[in-house]
Design a protein around this motif. Structure first.
Motif, mmCIF file in Angstrom:
data_model
loop_
_atom_site.group_PDB
_atom_site.id
_atom_site.type_symbol
_atom_site.label_atom_id
_atom_site.label_comp_id
_atom_site.label_asym_id
_atom_site.label_seq_id
_atom_site.Cartn_x
_atom_site.Cartn_y
_atom_site.Cartn_z
ATOM 1 N N LEU A 63 0.853 -1.361 0.072
ATOM 2 C CA LEU A 63 -0.078 -0.020 0.110
ATOM 3 C C LEU A 63 0.849 1.310 -0.014
ATOM 4 N N GLY A 64 1.088 1.823 -1.219
ATOM 5 C CA GLY A 64 2.053 2.978 -1.170
ATOM 6 C C GLY A 64 2.645 3.182 -2.651
ATOM 7 N N GLY A 65 3.456 3.903 -2.751
ATOM 8 C CA GLY A 65 4.089 4.056 -4.054
ATOM 9 C C GLY A 65 5.033 3.156 -4.404
ATOM 10 N N MET A 107 -1.322 -2.130 -4.066
ATOM 11 C CA MET A 107 -2.405 -1.083 -3.914
ATOM 12 C C MET A 107 -1.582 0.316 -4.145
ATOM 13 N N PRO A 108 -1.389 0.734 -5.305
ATOM 14 C CA PRO A 108 -0.434 1.872 -5.623
ATOM 15 C C PRO A 108 -1.335 3.197 -5.076
ATOM 16 N N THR A 109 -0.559 3.990 -4.498
ATOM 17 C CA THR A 109 -0.921 5.273 -4.147
ATOM 18 C C THR A 109 -0.572 6.533 -4.798
ATOM 19 N N SER A 110 0.433 6.366 -5.482
ATOM 20 C CA SER A 110 1.037 7.432 -6.161
ATOM 21 C C SER A 110 0.870 7.505 -7.653
ATOM 22 N N PRO A 137 -7.872 6.415 -7.860
ATOM 23 C CA PRO A 137 -7.234 7.592 -8.175
ATOM 24 C C PRO A 137 -7.549 8.903 -6.963
ATOM 25 N N ASN A 138 -8.333 8.570 -6.283
ATOM 26 C CA ASN A 138 -8.742 9.418 -4.966
ATOM 27 C C ASN A 138 -7.283 9.724 -4.088
ATOM 28 N N THR A 139 -6.499 8.726 -4.264
ATOM 29 C CA THR A 139 -5.257 8.803 -3.200
ATOM 30 C C THR A 139 -4.398 9.842 -3.785
ATOM 31 N N ARG A 151 4.420 18.220 -6.739
ATOM 32 C CA ARG A 151 5.705 17.712 -7.447
ATOM 33 C C ARG A 151 5.464 16.149 -7.628
ATOM 34 N N ASP A 152 5.025 15.658 -6.562
ATOM 35 C CA ASP A 152 4.811 14.030 -6.658
ATOM 36 C C ASP A 152 3.893 13.752 -7.739
ATOM 37 N N LEU A 153 2.719 14.555 -7.674
ATOM 38 C CA LEU A 153 1.757 14.028 -8.862
ATOM 39 C C LEU A 153 2.284 14.464 -10.135
#
Length: 358
Positions: free
Chosen positions: A103-105, A128-131, A168-170, A177-179
């Motif tokens: 769960l993360g990037g 479960m990618p969040t980035s 995509p809500n994450t 910058r991360d987006l």
């Protein structure tokens, strides 16, 4: 809900994309896995945001969830952190019938993926990618790895997940910058595919546009990557196309020593390599300007002072993808028309010195 199915010779899995899927995690995982222990792995940026939420819905679905947290950042992609996570799982009596959820990037996916691939010689795994970077690229395709000293992704395995859940809500909790960093990989992929995907990219002119079109950008990126992975799971042939922008990009990223994000380095590397091929009359005139414009539209860097450093050429020459004394350079003859040029390692410096910067 958008579903992209990845069908490989030995495995098939779905990538699910829809806003709000985090709240449906319990039922989605229950369709895939029988009740078991789950190692829910996140970094210390993501854990406070989403780990409790996901744990609650998984627990309600009948799973025993153990939350593990590591320090955010590329430095955690190490054998030391991998061993620490495995040690925690062993202490909690995980066995071969249990599973790992990342769960993360991208760092989380790489680290937790290799953990799943190696713990007791392999246990079940879900992404479960969040980035944005992970949602459009690293969560699909089965590449898992850690770094060794300054060498990125040198110890790893191809280990496909059982399921990929993308909400995509994450993206709403990412810094700008991360987006935007993740968008570097999207432009790369759209340029490889061309057609409607590239036409969509031509309408993205600000970070807000990325958020608006996030589900479609993820779906199109993953669909293209899945098609390439299905044709060449272990990167022996056409999967090399996904390295577009990465050969020089990885070198600049390594030399930047943390000052550049991966997607930013891909942007720089893509423009640099296309400058080389356009100047060599191997690519359509004006294509580099097109790419530069699409990266710049959202604020991605398109050049860097490090490109003038001889160390870049040294890094490229010693790239881990060097095979039998040759390096395969991916480029575009036109948007949607990728090609590969094999260059002897001894000639790589003279070839790239045509120009790697404006």
């Amino acid at each position: 809900m958008t579903t992209v199915t990845v069908s490989l010779p030995d495995k098939q899995y779905d990538v699910l994309i829809e806003r709000g899927l985090l709240d449906q995690t319990g039922q989605l995982v229950a369709k895939q896995w029988s009740p078991r222990k789950i190692a829910l792995v996140s970094d210390d940026n993501v854990a406070p945001l989403y780990q409790a939420q996901v744990k609650d819905v998984l627990t309600a679905a009948g799973f025993e969830v153990h939350c593990y947290v590591f320090a955010a950042g590329e430095a955690s992609k190490s054998l030391t952190v991998l061993a620490n996570l495995a040690r925690q799982m062993a202490a909690d009596a995980f066995n071969r019938d249990d599973g790992v959820i990342a769960l993360g990037g991208g760092v989380t996916g790489d680290l937790a993926g290799l953990l799943a691939a190696t713990y007791m010689r392999g246990i079940a795994f879900i992404q479960m990618p969040t980035s944005l970077l992970a949602q459009v690229d690293s969560s699909v395709g089965g590449k898992t790895a850690v770094d060794l000293d300054s060498i990125k992704n040198i110890i790893g395995a191809f280990y496909e997940p059982d399921l990929v859940i993308i909400d995509p809500n994450t993206l709403q909790t990412l810094t700008q910058r991360d987006l935007v960093e993740g968008y570097g990989e999207i432009v790369k992929t759209a340029a490889l595919e061309g057609g409607e995907f590239w036409q969509l990219i031509e309408t993205i002119n600000a970070p807000a546009d990325i958020m608006t079109h996030a589900p479609e950008l993820s779906a199109r990126s993953i669909h293209y990557k899945a098609s390439v992975v299905m044709a060449d799971e272990t990167e022996s042939g056409s999967r090399q196309l996904l390295n577009f922008g990465h050969t020089i990009g990885h070198a600049v990223e390594a030399l930047a020593d943390g000052a550049l994000r991966h997607g930013e380095a891909v942007s720089i590397g893509t423009v640099a390599i296309m400058t080389v091929f356009e100047n060599a009359d191997l690519a359509e005139k004006g294509i580099t300007a097109q790419l530069r414009d699409r990266f710049s539209a959202v604020g991605l860097p398109v050049t860097d002072p490090l490109l003038t450093s001889p160390k870049v050429l040294t890094k490229v020459k010693n790239d881990k993808k060097n095979r039998h004394g040759h390096l395969n350079l991916v480029y575009l003859t036109a948007i949607g028309k990728p090609a590969i040029k094999s260059v002897p390692s001894d000639d790589i410096a003279s070839f790239l010195q045509l120009t790697t910067h404006d």
